[in-house]
Design a protein around this motif. Structure first.
Motif, PDB file in Angstrom:
ATOM      1  N   VAL A  95       0.855  -1.189   0.000  1.00 53.83           N
ATOM      2  CA  VAL A  95       0.000   0.000   0.000  1.00 53.83           C
ATOM      3  C   VAL A  95       0.890   1.238   0.000  1.00 53.83           C
ATOM      4  O   VAL A  95       1.728   1.422   0.892  1.00 53.83           O
ATOM      5  CB  VAL A  95      -0.940   0.034   1.219  1.00 53.83           C
ATOM      6  CG1 VAL A  95      -1.751   1.334   1.231  1.00 53.83           C
ATOM      7  CG2 VAL A  95      -1.887  -1.166   1.208  1.00 53.83           C
ATOM      8  N   ARG A  96       0.694   2.066  -1.006  1.00 51.14           N
ATOM      9  CA  ARG A  96       1.429   3.327  -1.128  1.00 51.14           C
ATOM     10  C   ARG A  96       0.489   4.477  -0.791  1.00 51.14           C
ATOM     11  O   ARG A  96      -0.685   4.462  -1.172  1.00 51.14           O
ATOM     12  CB  ARG A  96       1.965   3.490  -2.554  1.00 51.14           C
ATOM     13  CG  ARG A  96       2.693   4.810  -2.817  1.00 51.14           C
ATOM     14  CD  ARG A  96       3.251   4.861  -4.233  1.00 51.14           C
ATOM     15  NE  ARG A  96       2.211   5.133  -5.206  1.00 51.14           N
ATOM     16  CZ  ARG A  96       2.097   6.266  -5.913  1.00 51.14           C
ATOM     17  NH1 ARG A  96       2.956   7.250  -5.717  1.00 51.14           N
ATOM     18  NH2 ARG A  96       1.140   6.417  -6.800  1.00 51.14           N
ATOM     19  N   VAL A  97       1.011   5.482  -0.106  1.00 47.99           N
ATOM     20  CA  VAL A  97       0.269   6.714   0.112  1.00 47.99           C
ATOM     21  C   VAL A  97       0.839   7.752  -0.859  1.00 47.99           C
ATOM     22  O   VAL A  97       1.927   8.288  -0.638  1.00 47.99           O
ATOM     23  CB  VAL A  97       0.391   7.206   1.561  1.00 47.99           C
ATOM     24  CG1 VAL A  97      -0.420   8.491   1.755  1.00 47.99           C
ATOM     25  CG2 VAL A  97      -0.076   6.125   2.532  1.00 47.99           C
ATOM     26  N   PRO A  98       0.137   8.005  -1.958  1.00 48.05           N
ATOM     27  CA  PRO A  98       0.684   8.932  -2.958  1.00 48.05           C
ATOM     28  C   PRO A  98       0.531  10.380  -2.517  1.00 48.05           C
ATOM     29  O   PRO A  98      -0.206  10.691  -1.569  1.00 48.05           O
ATOM     30  CB  PRO A  98      -0.178   8.638  -4.196  1.00 48.05           C
ATOM     31  CG  PRO A  98      -1.483   8.160  -3.637  1.00 48.05           C
ATOM     32  CD  PRO A  98      -1.157   7.440  -2.356  1.00 48.05           C
ATOM     33  N   LEU A  99       1.225  11.279  -3.203  1.00 47.47           N
ATOM     34  CA  LEU A  99       1.039  12.702  -2.954  1.00 47.47           C
ATOM     35  C   LEU A  99      -0.442  13.044  -3.045  1.00 47.47           C
ATOM     36  O   LEU A  99      -1.134  12.611  -3.975  1.00 47.47           O
ATOM     37  CB  LEU A  99       1.827  13.518  -3.973  1.00 47.47           C
ATOM     38  CG  LEU A  99       3.357  13.532  -3.827  1.00 47.47           C
ATOM     39  CD1 LEU A  99       3.993  14.272  -5.001  1.00 47.47           C
ATOM     40  CD2 LEU A  99       3.779  14.162  -2.508  1.00 47.47           C
ATOM     41  N   GLY A 100      -0.921  13.844  -2.102  1.00 48.36           N
ATOM     42  CA  GLY A 100      -2.348  14.140  -2.061  1.00 48.36           C
ATOM     43  C   GLY A 100      -2.675  15.617  -1.944  1.00 48.36           C
ATOM     44  O   GLY A 100      -3.744  15.979  -1.462  1.00 48.36           O
ATOM     45  N   TRP A 101      -1.772  16.486  -2.363  1.00 45.35           N
ATOM     46  CA  TRP A 101      -2.022  17.924  -2.318  1.00 45.35           C
ATOM     47  C   TRP A 101      -2.335  18.387  -0.888  1.00 45.35           C
ATOM     48  O   TRP A 101      -3.197  19.217  -0.642  1.00 45.35           O
ATOM     49  CB  TRP A 101      -3.167  18.323  -3.267  1.00 45.35           C
ATOM     50  CG  TRP A 101      -2.784  18.269  -4.696  1.00 45.35           C
ATOM     51  CD1 TRP A 101      -2.284  19.295  -5.451  1.00 45.35           C
ATOM     52  CD2 TRP A 101      -2.859  17.142  -5.579  1.00 45.35           C
ATOM     53  NE1 TRP A 101      -2.042  18.872  -6.736  1.00 45.35           N
ATOM     54  CE2 TRP A 101      -2.393  17.551  -6.856  1.00 45.35           C
ATOM     55  CE3 TRP A 101      -3.285  15.832  -5.425  1.00 45.35           C
ATOM     56  CZ2 TRP A 101      -2.333  16.712  -7.948  1.00 45.35           C
ATOM     57  CZ3 TRP A 101      -3.226  14.981  -6.514  1.00 45.35           C
ATOM     58  CH2 TRP A 101      -2.762  15.415  -7.753  1.00 45.35           C
ATOM     59  N   THR A 102      -1.581  17.830   0.078  1.00 44.75           N
ATOM     60  CA  THR A 102      -1.783  18.202   1.475  1.00 44.75           C
ATOM     61  C   THR A 102      -0.666  19.106   1.996  1.00 44.75           C
ATOM     62  O   THR A 102      -0.598  19.372   3.196  1.00 44.75           O
ATOM     63  CB  THR A 102      -1.860  16.939   2.364  1.00 44.75           C
ATOM     64  OG1 THR A 102      -0.658  16.180   2.207  1.00 44.75           O
ATOM     65  CG2 THR A 102      -3.050  16.083   2.005  1.00 44.75           C
ATOM     66  N   CYS A 103       0.204  19.586   1.096  1.00 47.99           N
ATOM     67  CA  CYS A 103       1.389  20.332   1.540  1.00 47.99           C
ATOM     68  C   CYS A 103       1.051  21.742   2.002  1.00 47.99           C
ATOM     69  O   CYS A 103       1.875  22.410   2.629  1.00 47.99           O
ATOM     70  CB  CYS A 103       2.434  20.373   0.430  1.00 47.99           C
ATOM     71  SG  CYS A 103       1.814  20.980  -1.153  1.00 47.99           S
ATOM     72  N   GLY A 104      -0.149  22.229   1.683  1.00 47.37           N
ATOM     73  CA  GLY A 104      -0.582  23.519   2.207  1.00 47.37           C
ATOM     74  C   GLY A 104      -0.128  24.723   1.407  1.00 47.37           C
ATOM     75  O   GLY A 104      -0.592  25.839   1.633  1.00 47.37           O
TER      76      GLY A 104
END
Length: 494
Positions: free
Chosen positions: A336-345
């Motif tokens: 299971v990978r957690v991809p980039l999710g535009w959570t960087c703010g």
């Protein structure tokens, strides 16, 4: 802007289509044929053709469906009592883009002799899993698939592609961008919600044959729709390949040493329009519990997602495909990978466009978690159903957050300094036979609440063991001709 012909004509969402809408569309658009479509046990789309002789005839078809021989569609149905009803689902209707005669296509569900949904139908198993998830959590499970495939054609030496360097390559170095773009347009007309398409890593050739890998990724939608668009996309791509005079293959492995084709599934959960994968800008506890459940059941999920011997030529160490049961951020070698999710703010678009961007309102989070094990041999109904059930399993596990913490990895898990930790992780099965054994041991997870019928699990175990492929990878090592013959056997899987 919706490309679906029925949506444009009826001016309503497909979920709202009625029998009267379908009849009205057929009358006004001179529809001469209706095709019932359904995926059988082999994963390929089947068809039943109707020539429409009258409005009354069309009404009967849409009202009553039709009888089909279930024993020739599913091995778990005996010939002695094999009749099934195929009942159309109006929301799935679309125009066939390949026929000269105006033809309407409709996907169907299976019902038994008592008029009840067929318990062992993969489509109904997914429906039950989805309903159980919402019943327990009050949330909506959404998913999307990444459909990877190879185009196989006669070799062409103009603008040769670079071996295993095909990622996002454009024409003229990618030869089949036009085929992919045409497929995307037709998939959208059939109701598919596409995120994007691109060429993939796999690119190689031998003396007379050229192999070029591509991917079409979809947008997150409710799970039944997500699976339907994958099945239709496979059919559309094959139809185009047939017309182009090339082979389209979803096989997990074409040859040793070259990129294989996976079928990755991204997942998210929504409630009241809010993405529950994120909490205060970080991965939520619910998401981590879901990951723990998927990892706990990951070895058994291969029974639905990796269904042929060549699946396990792809799942080998030191490649992008996972082998060890663990998870991580942005890591392509984990289950299971957690991809980039535009959570960087940060507002990246405003930075790139200082004079030309205005954001009127905040948009919902796009964060997903990605299951990277399955391949083109998977039964997408059962694979997604098993991911839903495993996610629920994790949500209900008392120590889920601790398990998630223990199985989290950072960076390249095959670096020498990680060897001791890697040895503590469970590994995925190495064959269909081993996958069947694990499913037999973990079947209670899937059978809980009657989601996966016991007979279906029995049948799946029997089917996988019949390959008798335990230790096959070691036996084939270095035997190029035997590997080629095995690949050819399963080149048009599912």
């Amino acid at each position: 802007m919706n490309p679906n012909d029925l949506v444009r004509f009826l001016k309503k969402d497909p979920a709202e289509f009625t029998k009267e809408d379908i009849i009205h569309f057929c009358e006004e658009n001179a529809i001469e044929m209706v095709n019932f479509r359904y995926a059988a046990e082999d994963g390929q789309l089947k068809t039943l053709n109707f020539i429409i002789s009258s409005k009354e005839h069309l009404d009967t078809i849409l009202s009553d469906g039709e009888r089909v021989d279930g024993s020739n569609l599913f091995s778990f149905i005996e010939a002695g009592s094999s009749d099934l009803y195929a009942i159309p689902r109006y929301r799935t209707a679309f125009m066939n883009p390949f026929t000269e005669v105006p033809t309407l296509e409709i996907l169907c569900s299976f019902y038994d002799n008592e008029g009840k949904p067929l318990e062992s139908s993969p489509e109904y198993v997914l429906r039950k899993a989805n309903e159980e998830f919402t019943r327990q959590t009050g949330a909506v499970f959404k998913t999307l698939g990444e459909l990877e495939y190879y185009v196989i054609s006669p070799r062409e030496d103009l603008y040769p592609g670079r071996d295993q360097k095909g990622y996002h390559t454009a024409e003229p170095f990618a030869k089949f961008e036009d085929l992919r773009n045409e497929a995307m347009k037709l998939i959208a007309r059939a109701g598919g919600k596409i995120k994007y398409g691109h060429s993939e890593v796999g690119c190689f050739c031998n003396e007379d044959t050229y192999y070029e890998q591509h991917e079409i990724e979809f947008l997150p939608v409710p799970v039944e729709q997500a699976v339907e668009q994958i099945i239709l996309a496979k059919w559309i791509l094959r139809m185009l390949g047939y017309r182009y005079g090339v082979d389209i293959s979803y096989a997990p492995k074409i040859t040793v040493g070259k990129a294989g084709s996976g079928m990755h599934f991204h997942m998210l959960v929504e409630k009241d329009g809010r993405n529950l994968m994120v909490e205060d800008g970080k991965l939520s506890s619910m998401a981590r519990k879901m990951i723990a459940g998927i990892l706990d059941a990951a070895d058994a999920i291969t029974a639905f997602g990796n269904c042929i011997p060549t699946s396990y030529l792809r799942l080998v160490p030191h490649q992008e495909a996972p082998t060890y049961i663990c998870w991580g951020d942005r890591n392509r070698s984990v289950v299971v990978r957690v991809p980039l999710g535009w959570t960087c703010g940060s507002d990246m678009t405003r930075d790139a466009n200082p004079c030309g961007y205005h954001c009127a309102a905040a948009r919902p989070s796009k964060q997903t978690i990605e299951y990277r094990v399955a391949d083109g041999s998977c039964d997408p109904y059962l694979t997604v159903a098993s991911l839903i059930i495993a996610s629920l399993h994790g949500i209900n596990m008392p120590d889920a957050l601790k398990q998630a913490e223990d199985l989290y990895v950072i960076g390249n898990i095959f670096r020498p300094e990680f060897k001791d930790r890697l040895d503590t992780f469970r590994q995925l099965p190495a064959s269909c036979f081993e996958s069947a054994d694990v499913l037999a041991a973990r079947r209670a997870i899937f059978e809980e609440n009657g989601i996966f019928p016991a007979g279906m699990i029995d049948n799946r175990i029997q089917t996988l063991k019949a390959f008798n492929d335990k230790g096959l990878s070691e036996k084939l090592y270095g035997n190029t001709e035997a590997i080629r013959e095995l690949v050819e056997t399963y080149i048009h899987v599912a």
